[in-house]
Design a protein around this motif. Structure first.
Motif, mmCIF file in Angstrom:
data_model
loop_
_atom_site.group_PDB
_atom_site.id
_atom_site.type_symbol
_atom_site.label_atom_id
_atom_site.label_comp_id
_atom_site.label_asym_id
_atom_site.label_seq_id
_atom_site.Cartn_x
_atom_site.Cartn_y
_atom_site.Cartn_z
ATOM 1 N N PRO A 1 0.795 -1.234 0.000
ATOM 2 C CA PRO A 1 0.000 0.000 0.000
ATOM 3 C C PRO A 1 0.832 1.292 0.000
ATOM 4 C CG PRO A 1 -0.838 -1.556 1.632
ATOM 5 C CD PRO A 1 0.436 -2.135 1.097
ATOM 6 N N PHE A 2 2.126 1.172 0.318
ATOM 7 C CA PHE A 2 2.971 2.372 0.386
ATOM 8 C C PHE A 2 3.659 2.677 -0.947
ATOM 9 C CE2 PHE A 2 2.391 0.794 4.591
ATOM 10 C CZ PHE A 2 2.203 1.940 5.339
ATOM 11 N N ILE A 3 3.627 1.680 -1.827
ATOM 12 C CA ILE A 3 4.315 1.868 -3.113
ATOM 13 C C ILE A 3 3.423 2.736 -3.987
ATOM 14 C CG2 ILE A 3 5.285 0.673 -5.123
ATOM 15 C CD1 ILE A 3 6.746 0.065 -2.424
ATOM 16 N N ALA B 1 10.255 0.688 6.996
ATOM 17 C CA ALA B 1 10.897 1.654 7.910
ATOM 18 C C ALA B 1 11.774 2.630 7.118
ATOM 19 C CB ALA B 1 11.733 0.905 8.945
ATOM 20 N N HIS B 2 12.430 2.120 6.087
ATOM 21 C CA HIS B 2 13.293 2.978 5.264
ATOM 22 C C HIS B 2 12.454 3.867 4.344
ATOM 23 C CE1 HIS B 2 17.288 1.353 6.287
ATOM 24 N NE2 HIS B 2 16.550 0.343 6.703
ATOM 25 N N HIS B 3 11.380 3.303 3.848
ATOM 26 C CA HIS B 3 10.471 4.063 2.984
ATOM 27 C C HIS B 3 9.951 5.271 3.752
ATOM 28 C CE1 HIS B 3 6.813 4.767 0.519
ATOM 29 N NE2 HIS B 3 7.410 4.079 -0.429
ATOM 30 N N TYR B 4 9.472 5.024 4.962
ATOM 31 C CA TYR B 4 8.968 6.102 5.820
ATOM 32 C C TYR B 4 10.067 7.145 6.068
ATOM 33 C CZ TYR B 4 8.303 8.385 10.333
ATOM 34 O OH TYR B 4 8.256 9.324 11.338
ATOM 35 N N LYS C 1 0.433 13.146 3.601
ATOM 36 C CA LYS C 1 1.084 12.672 4.825
ATOM 37 C C LYS C 1 0.059 12.090 5.806
ATOM 38 C CE LYS C 1 3.836 16.371 5.547
ATOM 39 N NZ LYS C 1 4.819 17.174 6.281
ATOM 40 N N ARG C 2 -1.120 12.702 5.840
ATOM 41 C CA ARG C 2 -2.177 12.162 6.711
ATOM 42 C C ARG C 2 -2.546 10.746 6.281
ATOM 43 N NH1 ARG C 2 -4.552 17.087 6.869
ATOM 44 N NH2 ARG C 2 -5.917 16.645 5.102
ATOM 45 N N ASP C 3 -2.734 10.563 4.963
ATOM 46 C CA ASP C 3 -3.068 9.228 4.449
ATOM 47 C C ASP C 3 -1.949 8.230 4.724
ATOM 48 O OD1 ASP C 3 -5.339 10.307 3.485
ATOM 49 O OD2 ASP C 3 -4.803 10.210 1.344
ATOM 50 N N TYR C 4 -0.722 8.716 4.526
ATOM 51 C CA TYR C 4 0.442 7.842 4.728
ATOM 52 C C TYR C 4 0.469 7.367 6.185
ATOM 53 C CZ TYR C 4 5.277 6.168 4.092
ATOM 54 O OH TYR C 4 6.420 5.385 4.006
ATOM 55 N N ARG C 5 0.229 8.311 7.096
ATOM 56 C CA ARG C 5 0.241 7.944 8.519
ATOM 57 C C ARG C 5 -0.886 6.972 8.840
ATOM 58 N NH1 ARG C 5 1.398 13.778 9.512
ATOM 59 N NH2 ARG C 5 3.668 13.892 9.743
ATOM 60 N N ALA C 6 -2.044 7.152 8.192
ATOM 61 C CA ALA C 6 -3.163 6.217 8.431
ATOM 62 C C ALA C 6 -2.775 4.823 7.942
ATOM 63 C CB ALA C 6 -4.414 6.714 7.709
ATOM 64 N N LYS C 7 -2.042 4.770 6.833
ATOM 65 C CA LYS C 7 -1.598 3.465 6.331
ATOM 66 C C LYS C 7 -0.569 2.844 7.276
ATOM 67 C CE LYS C 7 -1.020 4.929 1.914
ATOM 68 N NZ LYS C 7 -0.656 4.867 0.490
ATOM 69 N N LEU C 8 0.295 3.714 7.840
ATOM 70 C CA LEU C 8 1.267 3.201 8.825
ATOM 71 C C LEU C 8 0.540 2.617 10.034
ATOM 72 C CD1 LEU C 8 4.050 5.958 9.102
ATOM 73 C CD2 LEU C 8 4.349 3.646 8.217
#
Ligand code: HEM
Length: 222
Positions: free
Chosen positions: A72-74, A126-129, A174-181
């Motif tokens: 989901p992060f790609i 972890a590296h992606h983040y 960034k909000r979406d990214y954090r929700a995915k995290l």
């Protein structure tokens, strides 16, 4: 007594790595570079090293896209390799690859990313983040300082690495990214979460080591 709400994984990553962030931000190389005490060569040098790092982060993106946790992060909107290549052509000329070589710390960082991309995608995350969320955050400060120090066109060649053309609303991204995290964190057990947090700290240290190697190339004049 009610059980306390678990800390969202995105918060855990941010708070657990805040000391490491501080150290990277205030490293000698970054402070000197952004304090305009080093020349454009040092900036070009950093960009060259980042090319190796992002190639490693991005070369297995297609395979990782199918992974349940990392997939989901790609996101093609994040890809930086082509932007870095344009910057390098501007900074070093069309033959920018000639004479470019990874510093020992960069080679070690790249080896770690490559290892994780094939063997432990949660560690790769972890590296992606550490890189992409940083580029979308402090990277924007770096872009402004670089434009000012070396006269690059605003968001133009030289600083394209910091410009995410396809991300029109970085705060929402960034909000979406954090929700995915947070969702990824919920899918892990406690041991795995801790391992990923440790890997995130390691990612910062690996970045710090690159800055340290770069710093050594520009000794303080006596
Ligand atoms: C001079 C260099 C740097 C400056 C000025 C800087 C500045 C910042 C600032 C102001 C934020 C917060 C933005 C926000 O709240 O949305 C941030 C976040 C972040 N930075 Fe940096 N930073 C620098 C270097 C780095 C480096 C070298 C890395 C890692 C390689 C990094 C990784 C991150 C990450 C991952 C975040 C997101 C934290 C989170 O919200 O989870 N930064 N940075």
């Amino acid at each position: 007594m009610p059980t306390p709400e678990p800390v969202p994984f995105s918060t855990l990553l941010r708070t657990a790595s805040s000391e490491e962030h501080e150290a990277a931000e205030h490293s000698s190389f970054m402070s000197r570079l952004l304090g305009d005490q080093l020349g454009i060569e040092a900036y070009a040098d950093l960009t060259g090293q980042l090319w190796y790092v992002y190639r490693a982060l991005e070369e297995r993106a297609e395979q990782l896209a199918a992974h349940p946790l990392a997939g989901p992060f790609i996101d093609p909107a994040l890809l930086r390799t082509a932007a870095i290549e344009r910057d390098l052509a501007h900074l070093r000329g069309p033959d920018w690859r000639d004479g470019l070589a990874p510093l020992p710390a960069t080679a070690a960082y790249v080896a770690r990313i490559e290892e994780l991309a094939t063997e432990w995608p949660a560690g790769y995350l972890a590296h992606h983040y550490t890189r992409y969320l940083g580029d979308l955050s402090g990277g924007q400060i770096i872009r402004g300082l670089a434009e000012k120090a070396w006269g690059f066109e605003r968001k133009g060649d030289g600083v394209r690495f910091y410009v995410f053309e396809e991300i029109t609303n970085p705060a929402a991204f960034k909000r979406d990214y954090r929700a995915k995290l947070d969702a990824a964190g919920e899918a892990m057990d406690e041991v795995e979460r801790r391992r990923v947090v440790e890997e995130c700290k390691r990612a910062f240290v690996l970045n710090g080591n690159v800055f340290h190697d770069l710093d050594g190339r520009y000794p303080l004049s006596a």
